[in-house]
Design a protein around this motif. Structure first.
Motif, short mmCIF file in Angstrom:
data_model
loop_
_atom_site.label_atom_id
_atom_site.label_comp_id
_atom_site.label_asym_id
_atom_site.label_seq_id
_atom_site.Cartn_x
_atom_site.Cartn_y
_atom_site.Cartn_z
N LYS A 62 -18.27 -114.84 13.39
CA LYS A 62 -19.65 -114.67 12.91
C LYS A 62 -19.93 -113.18 12.71
O LYS A 62 -19.60 -112.36 13.55
N ILE A 63 -20.50 -112.85 11.55
CA ILE A 63 -20.75 -111.45 11.21
C ILE A 63 -22.23 -111.13 11.37
O ILE A 63 -23.10 -111.88 10.91
N ASN A 64 -22.50 -110.00 11.97
CA ASN A 64 -23.86 -109.47 12.06
C ASN A 64 -24.38 -109.23 10.63
O ASN A 64 -23.75 -108.53 9.84
N ASN A 80 -9.84 -114.26 3.01
CA ASN A 80 -9.02 -115.27 2.36
C ASN A 80 -9.79 -116.59 2.37
O ASN A 80 -10.92 -116.65 2.88
N GLU A 81 -9.21 -117.66 1.84
CA GLU A 81 -9.96 -118.90 1.71
C GLU A 81 -10.34 -119.48 3.07
O GLU A 81 -11.43 -120.05 3.24
N THR A 82 -9.46 -119.34 4.07
CA THR A 82 -9.74 -119.86 5.41
C THR A 82 -10.88 -119.08 6.05
O THR A 82 -11.81 -119.66 6.63
N GLU A 83 -10.83 -117.76 5.95
CA GLU A 83 -11.89 -116.91 6.51
C GLU A 83 -13.22 -117.16 5.81
O GLU A 83 -14.27 -117.20 6.46
N ALA A 94 -13.74 -103.11 17.31
CA ALA A 94 -15.07 -103.60 17.69
C ALA A 94 -16.05 -103.57 16.52
O ALA A 94 -16.15 -102.56 15.81
N GLU A 95 -16.77 -104.67 16.31
CA GLU A 95 -17.71 -104.76 15.19
C GLU A 95 -18.82 -103.72 15.30
O GLU A 95 -19.29 -103.20 14.27
N GLU A 96 -19.23 -103.37 16.52
CA GLU A 96 -20.28 -102.36 16.69
C GLU A 96 -19.84 -101.01 16.11
O GLU A 96 -20.66 -100.29 15.53
#
Length: 309
Positions: free
Chosen positions: A169-171, A184-187, A142-144
């Motif tokens: 999507k990143i906070n 990586n290049e795709t991310e 979890a990102e939290e």
């Protein structure tokens, strides 16, 4: 010896060999099936350990046979599992991986217990963060919880490395407490909107992260190597030419290798490029072997192939 703490996933990988990855609606026959220890967090922890770092994990498994097996695999590599917790409800995470004849893969992850780690367990793990020099996380937990760990790590003066995979999507708050981001290049394209095919495009994508507070960006480019980007530089660190048969743990091996050799007290252009070159060596050996954790080399093997660094 670097001390590395990894917040991350522990998965049982179910690996199927195919001639080609199937299209939507297509049914194909498989060449073989294997059950292999994996998970991005566990892979990165094992890569760091095998490259000489002292490593601890913050993670969560289910109360099942897969969890017991995977925890024992970490302990075989002498990774601290004091903060590998057990979930009462969720099963241990699993990944379904198809690998084609060229060694490229397609992966579906069932997160299970990986997403169940909670604030109380993070609080219990603070000592491991205090003891570390470098803290690593990915997006299979979890990102939290990653934000909570990274904030604490920065309060304690630790270096943070974020592997934003699977990409989402990143906070922005998380990026502000990230020292090094390694997509990586795709991310990188998903996260920045910039298609990354060459060094100029990598620099453009890297600047998006830098403007949001990340100190350094390393974009892995497969067989081309990795682009290393800072406020006033952008350079390609070439990959080592090998015959890849399975790229499953390539990025994880790279990140583990980087964390084991990073000069965390003084990160600059020169030592970051040297460290990324070492990471390329580690991943070049991993892609010549099958599976995730079984493919990750030990430091002595890297030295045997490439000599001292």
């Amino acid at each position: 010896m670097n001390k590395v703490c990894v917040l991350g996933s522990i998965n049982m990988d179910l690996v199927v060999k195919v001639n080609e990855i199937p299209r939507i609606g297509e049914t194909i026959l498989s060449k073989s099936f294997e059950k292999i220890a994996g998970g991005k967090g566990a892979n990165q922890a094992i890569a760091a350990r095998r490259c000489g770092a002292e490593v601890s994990m913050i993670a969560k498994i289910g109360k099942d046979e897969n969890g017991k097996i995977l925890k024992s695999k970490l302990e075989e590599d002498k990774i601290s599992t004091e903060c590998v917790f057990e979930d009462e409800k969720e099963a241990t995470g699993m990944a379904f991986i198809m690998v084609n004849e060229s060694g490229n893969n397609s992966i579906v992850v069932v997160s299970g217990s990986n997403m169940a780690i909670n604030e109380e367990e993070i609080d219990t793990s603070i000592q491991k963060i205090k003891e570390a020099d470098i803290v690593i996380a990915q997006f299979e937990t979890a990102e939290e919880m990653t934000l909570k760990v990274f904030k604490k790590a920065k309060e304690l003066g630790k270096v943070t490395i974020l592997n934003p995979a699977p990409a989402k999507k990143i906070n922005d708050e998380l990026l502000k407490v990230t020292d090094i981001i390694v997509p990586n290049e795709t991310e990188a394209e998903v996260l920045t909107g910039v298609t990354v095919n060459n060094l100029d495009e990598a620099n453009e994508a890297g600047k998006v992260f830098l403007e949001k507070g990340v100190k350094f960006v390393v974009i892995t480019l497969g067989s081309k190597g990795a682009a290393v980007i800072g406020k006033d530089f952008c350079e390609i660190v070439p990959a080592y030419k090998v015959n890849a048969i399975d790229t499953t743990a390539a990025g994880d091996s790279f990140i583990g290798g980087v964390s084991s050799k990073l000069d965390f007290k003084n990160i600059n252009k020169e030592n970051l490029i040297d460290t990324v070159s070492f990471g390329n060596k580690v991943s070049s050996i991993a892609v010549q072997r099958k599976g995730a954790q079984p493919s990750i080399p030990y430091l002595k093997e890297v030295k045997e192939v490439y000599g001292d660094y």
